[in-house]
Design a protein around this motif. Structure first.
Motif, PDB file in Angstrom:
ATOM      1  N   ALA A  33       0.855  -1.196   0.000  1.00 35.99           N
ATOM      2  CA  ALA A  33       0.000   0.000   0.000  1.00 35.99           C
ATOM      3  C   ALA A  33       0.887   1.240   0.000  1.00 35.99           C
ATOM      4  O   ALA A  33       2.027   1.208   0.451  1.00 35.99           O
ATOM      5  N   ALA A  34       0.368   2.342  -0.505  1.00 31.70           N
ATOM      6  CA  ALA A  34       1.097   3.610  -0.509  1.00 31.70           C
ATOM      7  C   ALA A  34       1.359   4.034   0.935  1.00 31.70           C
ATOM      8  O   ALA A  34       0.515   3.861   1.805  1.00 31.70           O
ATOM      9  N   TYR A  35       2.525   4.580   1.186  1.00 32.87           N
ATOM     10  CA  TYR A  35       2.892   5.036   2.518  1.00 32.87           C
ATOM     11  C   TYR A  35       1.910   6.114   2.977  1.00 32.87           C
ATOM     12  O   TYR A  35       1.758   7.144   2.315  1.00 32.87           O
ATOM     13  N   CYS A  36       1.223   5.865   4.070  1.00 36.14           N
ATOM     14  CA  CYS A  36       0.244   6.804   4.647  1.00 36.14           C
ATOM     15  C   CYS A  36      -0.824   7.225   3.633  1.00 36.14           C
ATOM     16  O   CYS A  36      -1.407   8.304   3.767  1.00 36.14           O
ATOM     17  N   GLY A  37      -1.013   6.450   2.583  1.00 33.70           N
ATOM     18  CA  GLY A  37      -1.989   6.817   1.552  1.00 33.70           C
ATOM     19  C   GLY A  37      -1.521   7.937   0.639  1.00 33.70           C
ATOM     20  O   GLY A  37      -2.302   8.478  -0.136  1.00 33.70           O
ATOM     21  N   ILE A  38      -0.232   8.294   0.712  1.00 33.80           N
ATOM     22  CA  ILE A  38       0.311   9.404  -0.069  1.00 33.80           C
ATOM     23  C   ILE A  38       0.492   8.989  -1.524  1.00 33.80           C
ATOM     24  O   ILE A  38       1.129   7.985  -1.813  1.00 33.80           O
ATOM     25  N   THR A  39      -0.066   9.785  -2.431  1.00 34.95           N
ATOM     26  CA  THR A  39       0.046   9.526  -3.874  1.00 34.95           C
ATOM     27  C   THR A  39       0.488  10.803  -4.603  1.00 34.95           C
ATOM     28  O   THR A  39       0.130  11.016  -5.745  1.00 34.95           O
ATOM     29  N   TRP A  40       1.289  11.626  -3.953  1.00 35.75           N
ATOM     30  CA  TRP A  40       1.621  12.952  -4.463  1.00 35.75           C
ATOM     31  C   TRP A  40       2.557  12.947  -5.657  1.00 35.75           C
ATOM     32  O   TRP A  40       2.432  13.776  -6.538  1.00 35.75           O
ATOM     33  N   GLY A  41       3.562  12.121  -5.666  1.00 35.98           N
ATOM     34  CA  GLY A  41       4.562  12.142  -6.722  1.00 35.98           C
ATOM     35  C   GLY A  41       5.629  13.196  -6.469  1.00 35.98           C
ATOM     36  O   GLY A  41       5.554  13.966  -5.510  1.00 35.98           O
ATOM     37  N   SER A  42       6.642  13.221  -7.364  1.00 33.46           N
ATOM     38  CA  SER A  42       7.759  14.148  -7.158  1.00 33.46           C
ATOM     39  C   SER A  42       7.977  15.079  -8.352  1.00 33.46           C
ATOM     40  O   SER A  42       9.005  15.735  -8.441  1.00 33.46           O
TER      41      SER A  42
END
Length: 187
Positions: A33-42
């Motif tokens: 799963a994404a870390y802490c639900g983070i899907t921000w990208g760079s």
């Protein structure tokens, strides 16, 4: 005989791992799963327009899943461009990477001045000064003021590594506004 049994067991485990990796990548997805639900990208993020409301304060904060830098303005501001790469001082073009701690550098260009109508500075930092004490921050390593010139203000934000980040524009308190930079602790 024992060595052969041990080698056979290792071969079976490795074959299972290779098969698991192959099926996961073939499907094009990760089972984690994404870390802490983070899907921000760079990737670089930018928005907004130039404003004449001056920068009044820069502060930082630690959160469970990310570290935060807050830029506060004395009026409405929504303009920024933030991305990974070299940061240059405003007006003179000096690279800030040699003076900024961290494994990766976020260049922060705010579309607002750090001075008032009389061209007096509205923040207590000189070009090249470190803005915050970041001891014990998981991700943030440094925030360095790059100056303000022709309505733009620049900061170099040193982080532990190239990690996902997001930018928020918030109104208030009162007539103030804030541009918030959050950088995740991990992918």
């Amino acid at each position: 005989m024992r060595i052969r049994s041990a080698l056979t067991a290792v071969a079976v485990v490795l074959a299972g791992l290779v098969a698991g990796v192959g099926s996961s990548s073939a499907a094009g997805s990760s089972s984690a799963a994404a870390y802490c639900g983070i899907t921000w990208g760079s990737a670089e993020k930018s928005a907004g327009t130039l404003s004449d409301a001056p920068l009044t304060e820069v502060r930082t904060g630690r959160h469970d899943c990310y570290d935060r830098v807050v830029f506060e303005f004395a009026g409405p501001v929504d303009g920024y461009a933030i991305g990974y790469g070299e940061t240059w001082t405003e007006g003179e073009g000096l690279a800030l990477s040699p003076y900024t701690a961290g494994g990766a550098l976020l260049r922060v260009s705010l579309r607002a001045p750090a001075y008032d109508d009389a061209h007096q500075g509205t923040v207590p930092y000189a070009v090249g000064e470190h803005v915050a004490n970041l001891l014990r921050y998981p991700t943030l390593r440094d925030v360095v003021f790059g100056g303000s010139f022709e309505g733009y203000s620049t900061f170099a934000v040193g982080v532990r590594a190239r990690l996902p980040f997001r930018v928020l524009v918030l109104t208030g308190p009162g007539t103030h506004s804030r541009i918030v930079l959050d950088v995740a602790h991990q992918w």
